[in-house]
Design a protein around this motif. Structure first.
Motif, mmCIF file in Angstrom:
data_model
loop_
_atom_site.group_PDB
_atom_site.id
_atom_site.type_symbol
_atom_site.label_atom_id
_atom_site.label_comp_id
_atom_site.label_asym_id
_atom_site.label_seq_id
_atom_site.Cartn_x
_atom_site.Cartn_y
_atom_site.Cartn_z
ATOM 1 N N GLY A 1 47.218 18.515 -84.440
ATOM 2 C CA GLY A 1 48.650 18.800 -84.572
ATOM 3 C C GLY A 1 48.942 20.280 -84.425
ATOM 4 N N LEU A 2 48.107 21.111 -85.056
ATOM 5 C CA LEU A 2 48.300 22.569 -84.945
ATOM 6 C C LEU A 2 48.106 23.021 -83.497
ATOM 7 C CD1 LEU A 2 48.646 25.445 -86.105
ATOM 8 C CD2 LEU A 2 46.166 25.481 -86.464
ATOM 9 N N VAL A 3 47.013 22.553 -82.881
ATOM 10 C CA VAL A 3 46.722 22.984 -81.504
ATOM 11 C C VAL A 3 47.824 22.505 -80.557
ATOM 12 C CG1 VAL A 3 45.126 22.666 -79.568
ATOM 13 C CG2 VAL A 3 44.242 23.237 -81.843
ATOM 14 N N ALA A 4 48.307 21.283 -80.745
ATOM 15 C CA ALA A 4 49.388 20.772 -79.881
ATOM 16 C C ALA A 4 50.639 21.620 -80.043
ATOM 17 C CB ALA A 4 49.690 19.312 -80.223
ATOM 18 N N ASP A 5 50.951 22.004 -81.280
ATOM 19 C CA ASP A 5 52.160 22.813 -81.492
ATOM 20 C C ASP A 5 52.002 24.192 -80.840
ATOM 21 O OD1 ASP A 5 54.779 23.121 -82.448
ATOM 22 O OD2 ASP A 5 54.084 24.178 -84.232
ATOM 23 N N LEU A 6 50.834 24.808 -81.045
ATOM 24 C CA LEU A 6 50.607 26.142 -80.476
ATOM 25 C C LEU A 6 50.633 26.107 -78.954
ATOM 26 C CD1 LEU A 6 47.689 27.399 -82.790
ATOM 27 C CD2 LEU A 6 50.005 28.327 -82.702
ATOM 28 N N THR A 7 49.955 25.123 -78.371
ATOM 29 C CA THR A 7 49.781 25.146 -76.913
ATOM 30 C C THR A 7 50.949 24.496 -76.172
ATOM 31 O OG1 THR A 7 48.482 23.112 -76.986
ATOM 32 C CG2 THR A 7 47.259 25.184 -77.064
ATOM 33 N N ALA B 1 43.355 22.972 -96.083
ATOM 34 C CA ALA B 1 44.231 23.127 -94.916
ATOM 35 C C ALA B 1 43.525 23.919 -93.819
ATOM 36 C CB ALA B 1 45.527 23.823 -95.323
ATOM 37 N N ALA B 2 42.799 24.962 -94.209
ATOM 38 C CA ALA B 2 42.070 25.774 -93.227
ATOM 39 C C ALA B 2 40.924 24.973 -92.625
ATOM 40 C CB ALA B 2 41.537 27.037 -93.900
ATOM 41 N N ARG B 3 40.212 24.283 -93.490
ATOM 42 C CA ARG B 3 39.023 23.555 -93.051
ATOM 43 C C ARG B 3 39.341 22.537 -91.951
ATOM 44 N NH1 ARG B 3 34.072 21.312 -96.645
ATOM 45 N NH2 ARG B 3 33.508 19.675 -95.191
ATOM 46 N N GLY B 4 40.514 21.904 -92.069
ATOM 47 C CA GLY B 4 40.904 20.868 -91.112
ATOM 48 C C GLY B 4 41.190 21.393 -89.714
ATOM 49 N N VAL B 5 41.419 22.695 -89.574
ATOM 50 C CA VAL B 5 41.839 23.198 -88.255
ATOM 51 C C VAL B 5 40.768 24.046 -87.558
ATOM 52 C CG1 VAL B 5 44.274 23.131 -88.917
ATOM 53 C CG2 VAL B 5 43.012 25.286 -89.128
#
Ligand code: ATR
Length: 265
Positions: free
Chosen positions: A105-111, A131-135
């Motif tokens: 989800g983070l990578v999709a939002d960033l990219t 939260a950090a570990r998951g990304v």
């Protein structure tokens, strides 16, 4: 019969997930409903079992149950195993599959939404909790030039970096070497209205500051903006991790842009 899904958390009343999944279901014509369930702090597993017995097909899991969901799942996706946390459960006759869609989800939002290329960039990740570990792994998959994890408790950052082998530097907030193209705040500081003690020099020219929190401006984003960085909150990540879960459950990928736009208004 309408297929049932839910999000489990504590607290949960603020959750936007029911609204997001209802929008996805309308958009893709899926016959499903999605509710928010407040699980007691000592009763997560029992709540999930009751939901399965009542016909639940899948669930999202949020704070503070992601590690417990990891232990509860009978099978894990590789990315959930490496994240050590589960935010998406799929219930089947062969047991419960645990997955973690937060990093995707983070990578999709960033990219996709913010149009940032992560390859070759210097990324600073603040925080070393769940939260950090998951990304970490999804960020590494994008082949950044460097990934540095900074945390208040340095030992936790070091442990997290070691999980993913060499190539990640871990440090305390006072030992961050400038400067970074992308700074992701995965600490819980914003929840308490706090700012991690950062030097403004962490932001390279044209840097992006990303706070995983959403719903209000945070001291971190205000600080970043004040030092010339572009600021983004975590609403896009929330919708993208939901889209990834929806796709797992229903086999169809919803269009996230109109849902993000609707939530912003
Ligand atoms: P989560 O699942 O939300 O990541 P967590 O596992 O409790 O929750 O981790 C919280 C993270 O936020 C940790 O990295 C924590 O730092 P410590 O490991 O030193 O405790 C960080 N954190 C919490 N409050 C903070 C604050 N006020 N300033 C900086 N970091 C903070």
């Amino acid at each position: 019969m309408t297929d049932r899904y839910a999000v489990f958390g504590h607290p949960i009343a603020h959750s936007k997930s029911p609204q997001i999944h209802a929008a996805f279901a309308r958009q893709t014509g899926q016959d499903m409903c999605y509710e928010a369930i407040l699980a007691p702090l000592d009763g997560f597993a029992a709540s999930v079992t009751r939901f399965i017995d009542a016909g639940g097909r899948g669930a999202n899991v949020t704070v503070p149950f992601k590690e417990e969901a990891f232990r509860l799942a009978s099978r894990l996706s590789p990315r959930a195993r490496r994240a050590g946390a589960v935010n998406t459960l799929t219930f089947g006759s062969d047991g419960t599959l645990g997955d973690n869609t937060d990093g995707a989800g983070l990578v999709a939002d960033l990219t996709r939404n913010l149009n940032y290329t992560l390859a070759g960039k210097r990324i600073l990740l603040l925080g070393a909790g769940g939260a950090a570990r998951g990304v970490v792994e999804p960020l590494l998959d994008q082949q950044p030039a460097a990934l540095v994890i900074a945390n208040r408790t340095v030992g936790r950052a070091e442990e997290l970096a070691e999980l993913f082998g060499g190539g990640i530097r871990a440090c305390g907030f006072d030992a961050i070497d400038p400067a970074f193209d992308i700074v992701v705040n995965a600490t819980a500081a914003s929840l308490a209205g706090d700012l991690p003690p950062l030097s403004p020099q962490v932001f390279a020219a044209d840097a992006l500051a990303y706070d995983m929190m959403y719903g209000r401006d945070t001291p971190f984003l205000a600080f970043a903006r004040g030092h010339g960085a572009r600021a983004a909150d975590g609403l896009g990540m929330l919708v993208e991790q939901a889209a990834e879960a929806f796709c797992l459950w229903r086999g169809v990928r919803p269009d996230t842009a109109p849902v993000i736009a609707a939530l912003r208004t």
